[in-house]
Design an enzyme around this catalytic site. Sequence first.
Site, PDB file in Angstrom:
ATOM      1  CE  LYS A 354       6.966 -26.754  61.145  1.00  0.00           C
ATOM      2  NZ  LYS A 354       7.998 -26.346  60.176  1.00  0.00           N
ATOM      3  CG  ASP A 367       2.596 -26.084  56.900  1.00  0.00           C
ATOM      4  OD1 ASP A 367       2.740 -24.990  56.031  1.00  0.00           O
ATOM      5  OD2 ASP A 367       3.375 -26.980  57.004  1.00  0.00           O
ATOM      6  NE  ARG A 431      10.410 -27.528  49.810  1.00  0.00           N
ATOM      7  CZ  ARG A 431      11.405 -26.545  50.128  1.00  0.00           C
ATOM      8  NH1 ARG A 431      12.585 -26.465  49.508  1.00  0.00           N
ATOM      9  NH2 ARG A 431      11.081 -25.521  50.957  1.00  0.00           N
TER      10      ARG A 431
END
Length: 573
Positions: A354, A367, A431
């Site tokens: 990031k 998160d 995911r």
Amino acid sequence: MAAIRASLTLVASTSSSSSSVFTKLRSSRFSGLSFSVIPLCSRRGRRMAHALARATLGLTQPAHIETPKICFAAKEVDLVEWKGDILAVGVTEKDLAKDENLKFHNAILNKLDSQLGGLLSEASSEEEFSGKVGQSTILRLPGLCTKRVGLIGLGQCSLASSTAAYRSLGEAVASAAKASQANSVAVVLASSEGLSAESKLQTASAIATGAVLGTYEDNRFKIEEAPLKSVDFFGLGTGPELEKKLKYAEDVCAGIILGKELVNAPANVLTPGVLAEEAKKIASMYSDVVSATILDVDQCKELKMGSYLGVAAASANPPHFIHLCYKPPSGPVKTKLALVGKGLTFDSGGYNIKTGPGCSIELMKFDMAGSAAVLGAAKALGQIKPPGVEVHFIVAACENMISGTGMRPGDVVTASNGKTIEVNNTDAEGRLTLADALVYACNQGAEKIVDLATLTGACRVALGPSIAGIFTPSDDLAKEVLGASEFTGEKLWRMPMEESYWDSMKSGIADMVNTGGRQGGAITAALFLKQFVDEKVQWMHIDMAGPVWNDKKTAATGFGVSTLVEWVLKNSS
């Protein structure tokens, strides 16, 4: 008839010391906060005190629970006679209507204004206070036993008003108390006489919840005191049903506070191992109904969780796969549910690190907010003990870091259901961990699964910072969860699962890639997760990237806990 004064008290845990690093961060500054519900002009009030086990990290061992204490008020209670720091009046826009002599039509406002010689009417006009949601004015006026009078706006609230409006009233009361260093507050609704008995129960619970959460401060990492000690409610009913409702509010608040503290904790404190320890403490605290299973790396390898372990491979802090199971203390189990929470205790992005303005890498401790909601719900349900339902709480906890052992862009990993994934972006890691967690949940025999994750920036862009997106092929499950969220006041919005978008997720060398194009990113993420859920299982994905963090307060919101608890209760017998 004697009136019951039901009191909810927040107390510090009296548990033994913990081996967790959080033990060193204990704060005893959050003093007791009691809630009382008193009928207007009652001659006697019985007070029932309950202990709320404070959900502080490192303090989640069994807490001392006080038995109900009964006390009797010696004299009549009246608004103008109430002695305290702030008398807060919840008013709708309609309540502020005045006649040609600038006298309030509303009986309660008129009574207070008469006692104050018209100063309340005058001040509300000069302050341009119209009673809209979010408006409040606190006035220090002579003429009453209380030091201050506050008007808190409820908007166009009907008598069957929303939970959110009354919860915001409680939060506004707490905010006003902080600003004026008030120790005691009383709350009255300008128009409560028309409320049904059930509406009064829900209203009292919502205001109490807002006041608890509004008063609560996460002071583990700073020195600060919350001065508010007590809140009295006038005219919202009495009796055992109200006591039961407020006890439920206590339990849910305990879960929300735990969820907040988990998300607020920095990543150097809350590692995957520490998160697993906190889960085990919940199981220990409610061992009569909750059990814990924590899988290490080798056990996850045996289950072939290649997708989850691929994300965890770069970190010096090993992953911990968390599984709590709630079973009712008695009676048959009619429904099996699973709550699956994303548990990235820190997300650097991996090799797709990031970078740049707006990447918010410094906030990536949140998160794991999905896992915080799941564990907060586990704590609340351990206290509530609903019958007829078995609930599995599942978190694949890990960090997404960078090292020579880490997952690279272009790598192919294999999930525990045998499906292969080409990792075209290491920053779409949540995911990948949820994939194996969902397969595991299905293998527990869950009939309905809800997963929660701070999964995509795309959902935050679409719905903003206050609304979570929900994705599900099941209309029935959508109706259930949306119904629960309407009851709790948390905002959810159903998003489409456009199957044609799956074309962007196809890989030339594996069954799928882990990211599609930028357009519809929240939808393709949900479609990815769907690949790991048994078709016979009702499943919902909640993308909560927006509402888990309050940018103004720079703190966690505890989002998701109350809706999960309410949904589980709706599925219990």
